[in-house]
Write a protein that holds these residues in place. Structure first.
Motif, mmCIF file in Angstrom:
data_model
loop_
_atom_site.group_PDB
_atom_site.id
_atom_site.type_symbol
_atom_site.label_atom_id
_atom_site.label_comp_id
_atom_site.label_asym_id
_atom_site.label_seq_id
_atom_site.Cartn_x
_atom_site.Cartn_y
_atom_site.Cartn_z
ATOM 1 N N THR A 5 3.368 -4.631 -9.057
ATOM 2 C CA THR A 5 3.453 -4.258 -7.648
ATOM 3 C C THR A 5 2.163 -3.583 -7.211
ATOM 4 O OG1 THR A 5 5.760 -3.807 -8.082
ATOM 5 C CG2 THR A 5 4.911 -3.081 -5.957
ATOM 6 N N GLY A 6 1.674 -3.965 -6.043
ATOM 7 C CA GLY A 6 0.458 -3.364 -5.515
ATOM 8 C C GLY A 6 0.742 -2.055 -4.785
ATOM 9 N N ASP A 7 -0.329 -1.481 -4.203
ATOM 10 C CA ASP A 7 -0.216 -0.245 -3.424
ATOM 11 C C ASP A 7 0.114 -0.539 -1.960
ATOM 12 O OD1 ASP A 7 -0.836 1.276 -5.620
ATOM 13 O OD2 ASP A 7 -2.915 1.652 -5.045
ATOM 14 N N VAL A 8 0.103 -1.824 -1.585
ATOM 15 C CA VAL A 8 0.366 -2.213 -0.195
ATOM 16 C C VAL A 8 1.725 -2.903 -0.127
ATOM 17 C CG1 VAL A 8 -0.430 -3.657 1.722
ATOM 18 C CG2 VAL A 8 -2.106 -2.509 0.244
ATOM 19 N N HIS A 9 2.491 -2.577 0.889
ATOM 20 C CA HIS A 9 3.773 -3.255 1.116
ATOM 21 C C HIS A 9 3.445 -4.661 1.631
ATOM 22 C CE1 HIS A 9 7.725 -4.255 2.487
ATOM 23 N NE2 HIS A 9 8.208 -3.070 2.156
ATOM 24 N N PHE A 10 3.438 -5.619 0.723
ATOM 25 C CA PHE A 10 2.888 -6.944 1.038
ATOM 26 C C PHE A 10 3.642 -7.634 2.169
ATOM 27 C CE2 PHE A 10 2.335 -11.487 0.585
ATOM 28 C CZ PHE A 10 0.971 -11.600 0.436
ATOM 29 N N GLU A 11 4.958 -7.610 2.113
ATOM 30 C CA GLU A 11 5.751 -8.358 3.116
ATOM 31 C C GLU A 11 5.457 -7.850 4.528
ATOM 32 O OE1 GLU A 11 6.995 -7.236 0.266
ATOM 33 O OE2 GLU A 11 7.188 -9.202 -0.703
ATOM 34 N N GLU A 12 5.330 -6.542 4.678
ATOM 35 C CA GLU A 12 5.000 -5.988 6.004
ATOM 36 C C GLU A 12 3.547 -6.281 6.362
ATOM 37 O OE1 GLU A 12 7.941 -2.065 5.688
ATOM 38 O OE2 GLU A 12 5.798 -1.781 6.001
ATOM 39 N N ALA A 13 2.666 -6.045 5.401
ATOM 40 C CA ALA A 13 1.229 -6.133 5.690
ATOM 41 C C ALA A 13 0.814 -7.558 6.051
ATOM 42 C CB ALA A 13 0.420 -5.633 4.505
ATOM 43 N N THR A 14 1.438 -8.532 5.424
ATOM 44 C CA THR A 14 1.013 -9.918 5.659
ATOM 45 C C THR A 14 1.298 -10.357 7.102
ATOM 46 O OG1 THR A 14 1.004 -12.126 4.692
ATOM 47 C CG2 THR A 14 3.138 -11.062 4.864
ATOM 48 N N LEU A 15 2.201 -9.661 7.797
ATOM 49 C CA LEU A 15 2.495 -9.994 9.196
ATOM 50 C C LEU A 15 1.473 -9.412 10.157
ATOM 51 C CD1 LEU A 15 6.358 -9.405 9.179
ATOM 52 C CD2 LEU A 15 5.102 -11.548 8.867
ATOM 53 N N VAL A 16 0.644 -8.505 9.689
ATOM 54 C CA VAL A 16 -0.308 -7.809 10.563
ATOM 55 C C VAL A 16 -1.751 -8.116 10.183
ATOM 56 C CG1 VAL A 16 -0.912 -5.562 11.542
ATOM 57 C CG2 VAL A 16 1.406 -5.941 10.683
ATOM 58 N N ALA A 17 -2.008 -8.200 8.865
ATOM 59 C CA ALA A 17 -3.379 -8.362 8.382
ATOM 60 C C ALA A 17 -3.929 -9.748 8.714
ATOM 61 C CB ALA A 17 -3.408 -8.151 6.863
ATOM 62 N N GLY A 18 -5.260 -9.870 8.654
ATOM 63 C CA GLY A 18 -5.890 -11.176 8.790
ATOM 64 C C GLY A 18 -6.078 -11.827 7.436
ATOM 65 N N LEU A 19 -6.484 -11.016 6.474
ATOM 66 C CA LEU A 19 -6.711 -11.473 5.105
ATOM 67 C C LEU A 19 -6.110 -10.417 4.190
ATOM 68 C CD1 LEU A 19 -10.503 -12.450 4.827
ATOM 69 C CD2 LEU A 19 -8.589 -13.901 4.131
ATOM 70 N N ILE A 20 -5.509 -10.851 3.094
ATOM 71 C CA ILE A 20 -4.907 -9.867 2.181
ATOM 72 C C ILE A 20 -4.946 -10.404 0.750
ATOM 73 C CG2 ILE A 20 -2.548 -10.764 2.559
ATOM 74 C CD1 ILE A 20 -1.558 -7.830 2.361
ATOM 75 N N THR A 21 -5.201 -9.501 -0.195
ATOM 76 C CA THR A 21 -5.183 -9.917 -1.609
ATOM 77 C C THR A 21 -3.756 -9.826 -2.138
ATOM 78 O OG1 THR A 21 -5.624 -7.659 -2.365
ATOM 79 C CG2 THR A 21 -7.530 -9.106 -2.092
ATOM 80 N N PRO A 22 -3.310 -10.836 -2.880
ATOM 81 C CA PRO A 22 -1.995 -10.746 -3.511
ATOM 82 C C PRO A 22 -2.072 -9.910 -4.785
ATOM 83 C CG PRO A 22 -3.033 -12.821 -4.096
ATOM 84 C CD PRO A 22 -4.001 -12.108 -3.190
ATOM 85 N N VAL A 23 -0.950 -9.400 -5.220
ATOM 86 C CA VAL A 23 -0.835 -8.769 -6.548
ATOM 87 C C VAL A 23 0.361 -9.421 -7.235
ATOM 88 C CG1 VAL A 23 -0.420 -6.644 -7.826
ATOM 89 C CG2 VAL A 23 -1.712 -6.565 -5.690
ATOM 90 N N PRO A 24 0.193 -10.081 -8.345
ATOM 91 C CA PRO A 24 -1.061 -10.323 -9.062
ATOM 92 C C PRO A 24 -1.869 -11.448 -8.408
ATOM 93 C CG PRO A 24 0.767 -11.370 -10.213
ATOM 94 C CD PRO A 24 1.370 -10.628 -9.041
ATOM 95 N N GLY A 25 -3.033 -11.739 -8.987
ATOM 96 C CA GLY A 25 -3.833 -12.875 -8.538
ATOM 97 C C GLY A 25 -4.931 -12.529 -7.546
ATOM 98 N N GLY A 26 -5.113 -11.237 -7.247
ATOM 99 C CA GLY A 26 -6.150 -10.840 -6.303
ATOM 100 C C GLY A 26 -7.291 -10.116 -7.005
ATOM 101 N N VAL A 27 -7.225 -8.789 -6.957
ATOM 102 C CA VAL A 27 -8.298 -7.949 -7.501
ATOM 103 C C VAL A 27 -8.330 -7.946 -9.034
ATOM 104 C CG1 VAL A 27 -9.079 -5.547 -7.649
ATOM 105 C CG2 VAL A 27 -8.340 -6.486 -5.445
#
Ligand SMILES: NC(=O)C1=CN([C@@H]2O[C@H](COP(=O)(O)OP(=O)(O)OC[C@H]3O[C@@H](n4cnc5c(N)ncnc54)[C@H](OP(=O)(O)O)[C@@H]3O)[C@@H](O)[C@H]2O)C=CC1
Ligand SMILES: Nc1nc(=O)c2c([nH]1)NC[C@@H]1CN(c3ccc(C(=O)N[C@@H](CCC(=O)O)C(=O)O)cc3)C=[N+]21
Length: 304
Positions: free
Chosen positions: A259-281
């Protein structure tokens, strides 16, 4: 570059299907880019070995028996092996003193078979972590944790970069994210992640705000960010409502259960670009570690 795989239509307000639809954020995938970097590092490691008989070697030092840390160290060793890079694992008991750890790191710094050294952060609280990092020879500091490496990052000079921060910059560059003039908000100031990533962003002409556990009104500050780097170590800490629409979100967190430090489901509705966890950084971190280990081996072999 890697094409986004989740370009799906969603609603700007998930509770209201009549709200204007918008596209989910584009994913910034690290896996493919990291694989390319590892393949190149492996080629260089083989060329070095063929030409000189020297096998690039990374020493990892782990103090204590935190199972998550042991997993990372194992992961780094497995990837090294696949890339034809040797590894030497040093595991010290949790009671190790600063003096004992410093002595071990000096020994590795003087060992001609070892080209790179990684001391796993964090070390137990009774150890002076800065003193330990400084016992690493800057020529072998492939994880970019010494003051020497930090100064080079801060001044925009060449040299080994902290692996996660350096990997993040490579990812931003690969996705053509403009850094000059962008407002980057870094959440976290650890010596291996938050602090150096801010310095690298500054060296790329971003306007950088550092935030940490004593920061007031964090959500309001994050709202002003064109680029957010979350490096907190708390699962789902950064909420979608904190983000400016279209923001670039780098989730460096790697907590339990992937699990990342960002709430992915919420953030993906607002962000333009986002790294997934896993598979990102994460994959970028290891790729840069291997790249820098091979570079260290080359440098130490040609000047030997
Ligand atoms: N993917 C990868 O390659 C890597 C992932 N990680 C992951 O990144 C995360 C961070 O790691 P690391 O930097 O080592 O962690 P540390 O625990 O060393 O640092 C955490 C930072 O977050 C800050 N912080 C804690 N609570 C808050 C809060 N409520 N609000 C704002 N800031 C806060 C701390 O502030 P203060 O300084 O005031 O205490 C500190 O600066 C972890 O999930 C780790 O697993 C780490 C390295 C590599
Ligand atoms: N001195 C120091 N340097 C570090 O670089 C360092 C450290 N200490 N302490 C611990 C953290 C943690 N860390 C990770 C590296 C890769 C992944 C990674 O590759 N994750 C994969 C998942 C891998 C899997 O779970 O199979 C991914 O995100 O896709 C995760 C976490 C480096 N760290």
């Amino acid at each position: 570059m890697t094409s986004p795989s989740n370009h799906t239509l969603t609603f700007s307000n998930p509770d209201d299907p009549k709200s204007a639809p918008r596209e989910a954020a584009r994913l910034m995938v690290g896996t493919d880019l990291a694989a390319e970097m590892v393949a190149k590092a492996a080629e260089r490691a083989k060329a070095l070995k063929d030409a000189t008989g020297v096998e690039a070697c990374l020493a990892t030092v782990l103090v204590g028996d935190d199972p998550a840390s042991a997993t990372y160290v194992r992961m780094k060793q497995n990837r090294s092996k696949k890339a034809g890079i040797g590894s030497l694992s040093v595991v010290l008991p949790a009671e190790t003193t600063t003096e004992e750890l410093v002595a071990e790191l000096r020994k590795l710094s003087e060992d001609p078979k070892v080209h790179g050294i990684l001391l796993q952060h964090p070390v137990p609280a009774h150890i002076d972590e800065r003193a330990a990092f400084e016992a690493i020879d800057p020529a072998k500091d492939v994880d970019g944790v010494t003051m020497h490496a930090f100064a080079a990052m801060a001044f925009g000079e060449p040299g080994f970069r902290s692996c996660t921060p350096g990997g993040i910059i490579r990812l931003l560059e690969a996705y053509d994210v403009p850094l000059a003039g962008a407002h980057a908000v870094v959440i976290g100031r650890s010596p291996i992640l938050g602090k150096p990533v801010g310095m690298l962003l500054l060296a790329s002409n971003a306007t950088v705000t550092y935030t940490h556990s004593k920061t007031r009104d964090l959500a309001d500050i994050v709202k002003t960010a064109d680029i957010v780097v979350a490096a907190v170590g708390k699962a789902n800490f950064v909420r979608g409502s904190w983000l400016k629409p279209g923001a670039v979100v780098i989730d460096a967190g790697y907590n339990e259960n992937n699990t990342g430090d960002v709430h992915f489901e919420e953030a993906t509705l607002v962000a333009g670009l986002i790294t997934p966890v896993p598979g990102g950084v994460g994959p970028m971190t290891i790729a840069l570690l291997l790249e820098q280990t091979v570079a260290a081996a080359e440098a130490q072999t040609t000047t030997a």
